[in-house]
Design a protein around this motif. Structure first.
Motif, mmCIF file in Angstrom:
data_model
loop_
_atom_site.group_PDB
_atom_site.id
_atom_site.type_symbol
_atom_site.label_atom_id
_atom_site.label_comp_id
_atom_site.label_asym_id
_atom_site.label_seq_id
_atom_site.Cartn_x
_atom_site.Cartn_y
_atom_site.Cartn_z
ATOM 1 N N ALA A 1 0.810 4.121 -3.077
ATOM 2 C CA ALA A 1 0.657 5.081 -2.579
ATOM 3 C C ALA A 1 1.507 6.479 -2.742
ATOM 4 O O ALA A 1 1.266 7.528 -3.440
ATOM 5 C CB ALA A 1 0.672 5.933 -0.895
ATOM 6 N N GLU A 2 2.919 6.441 -2.722
ATOM 7 C CA GLU A 2 3.672 7.010 -3.158
ATOM 8 C C GLU A 2 3.902 6.701 -4.178
ATOM 9 O O GLU A 2 4.168 7.914 -5.160
ATOM 10 C CB GLU A 2 5.143 6.006 -2.555
ATOM 11 N N TYR B 1 -5.642 3.721 2.564
ATOM 12 C CA TYR B 1 -5.698 2.779 3.519
ATOM 13 C C TYR B 1 -7.498 2.696 3.417
ATOM 14 O O TYR B 1 -7.684 2.113 3.516
ATOM 15 C CB TYR B 1 -5.269 2.946 4.660
ATOM 16 N N HIS C 1 -0.651 10.244 -0.021
ATOM 17 C CA HIS C 1 -0.936 10.065 0.912
ATOM 18 C C HIS C 1 -1.010 8.448 1.464
ATOM 19 O O HIS C 1 -2.156 7.678 1.498
ATOM 20 C CB HIS C 1 -1.109 10.832 2.033
ATOM 21 N N LYS C 2 -0.882 8.111 2.101
ATOM 22 C CA LYS C 2 -1.016 5.763 2.602
ATOM 23 C C LYS C 2 -1.615 6.168 3.506
ATOM 24 O O LYS C 2 -2.887 5.378 3.111
ATOM 25 C CB LYS C 2 0.193 5.523 2.768
ATOM 26 N N VAL D 1 0.411 -1.590 0.078
ATOM 27 C CA VAL D 1 -0.472 -0.004 0.153
ATOM 28 C C VAL D 1 0.991 0.623 -0.070
ATOM 29 O O VAL D 1 0.857 1.976 -0.795
ATOM 30 C CB VAL D 1 -1.046 -0.564 0.978
ATOM 31 N N GLU D 2 2.336 1.398 1.289
ATOM 32 C CA GLU D 2 3.228 2.569 0.739
ATOM 33 C C GLU D 2 3.805 3.152 -0.228
ATOM 34 O O GLU D 2 3.842 3.511 -0.681
ATOM 35 C CB GLU D 2 3.566 2.262 2.248
#
Length: 193
Positions: free
Chosen positions: A38-39, A49, A44-45, A34-35
């Motif tokens: 997002a990046e 989420y 933003h993560k 997920v991180e």
């Protein structure tokens, strides 16, 4: 309050789903985080989420989004050519190293998540229905018996390819795709479908 089509929410979804596809292509299912999504998407993560929650839901939404895009139904002028084109598309998707991680990730996710399984089922239902148009046209042209089940003929065309890909691990190539399409077509012409 309803969200505006094409508004910020739609732009975020587009960016995230493009990032999911890119991450799957580069890192496969086991490397999807997920991180990283997002990046890559520039959000933003916590946004990812909050909206999706898990990797499997991200994959499911990406698959839903793909289902929403138009797929060019083959139209070669003959049912044989069209079925070969359908089978070749499947073979190409699972032999092209640039494309392979995505369909494999979808299958893996579907084995672990009911949400991903539902999305995979809906995706293949939609694609089979679209591909069945080649059979409907063939029936209308008199190339196939009128009772031919269009979706079943598409399934029979592709099934040997998926069997090799997911069960036996045997290679799939264009010659295999052509043979599969011709065998299914022979069954349909014999009135078995």
């Amino acid at each position: 309050m309803t969200s505006r089509p094409g508004g910020r929410s739609a732009r975020v979804r587009e960016a995230v789903l493009r990032a999911v596809h890119a991450e799957l292509t580069e890192h496969g299912y086991s490397g999807l985080a997920v991180e990283n999504v997002a990046e890559r998407a520039g959000v933003h993560k916590t946004t990812v989420y909050r909206r999706w929650g898990t990797v499997d839901v991200l994959i499911a939404d990406a698959l839903d989004h793909t289902r929403e895009t138009e797929w060019p139904v083959p139209d070669t002028g003959t049912v044989e050519g069209d079925l070969i084109a359908v089978a070749t598309e499947v073979a190409d998707a699972f032999t092209d190293p640039g494309r392979l991680p995505v369909p494999v990730a979808i299958v893996v996710a579907a084995l672990q998540s009911s949400r991903a399984l539902d999305a995979k089922r809906a995706f293949y239902d939609a694609r089979q229905t679209e591909a069945a148009r080649v059979v409907t046209r063939a029936v209308e042209r008199g190339e196939l018996p009128p009772q031919t089940d269009p979706v079943e003929l598409v399934r029979l065309t592709c099934a040997p390819l998926y069997y090799r890909i997911f069960i036996t691990g045997e290679p799939v190539d264009r010659a295999t795709a052509e043979r599969s399409a011709r065998a299914a077509l022979a069954a349909a012409r014999a009135g078995l479908l």
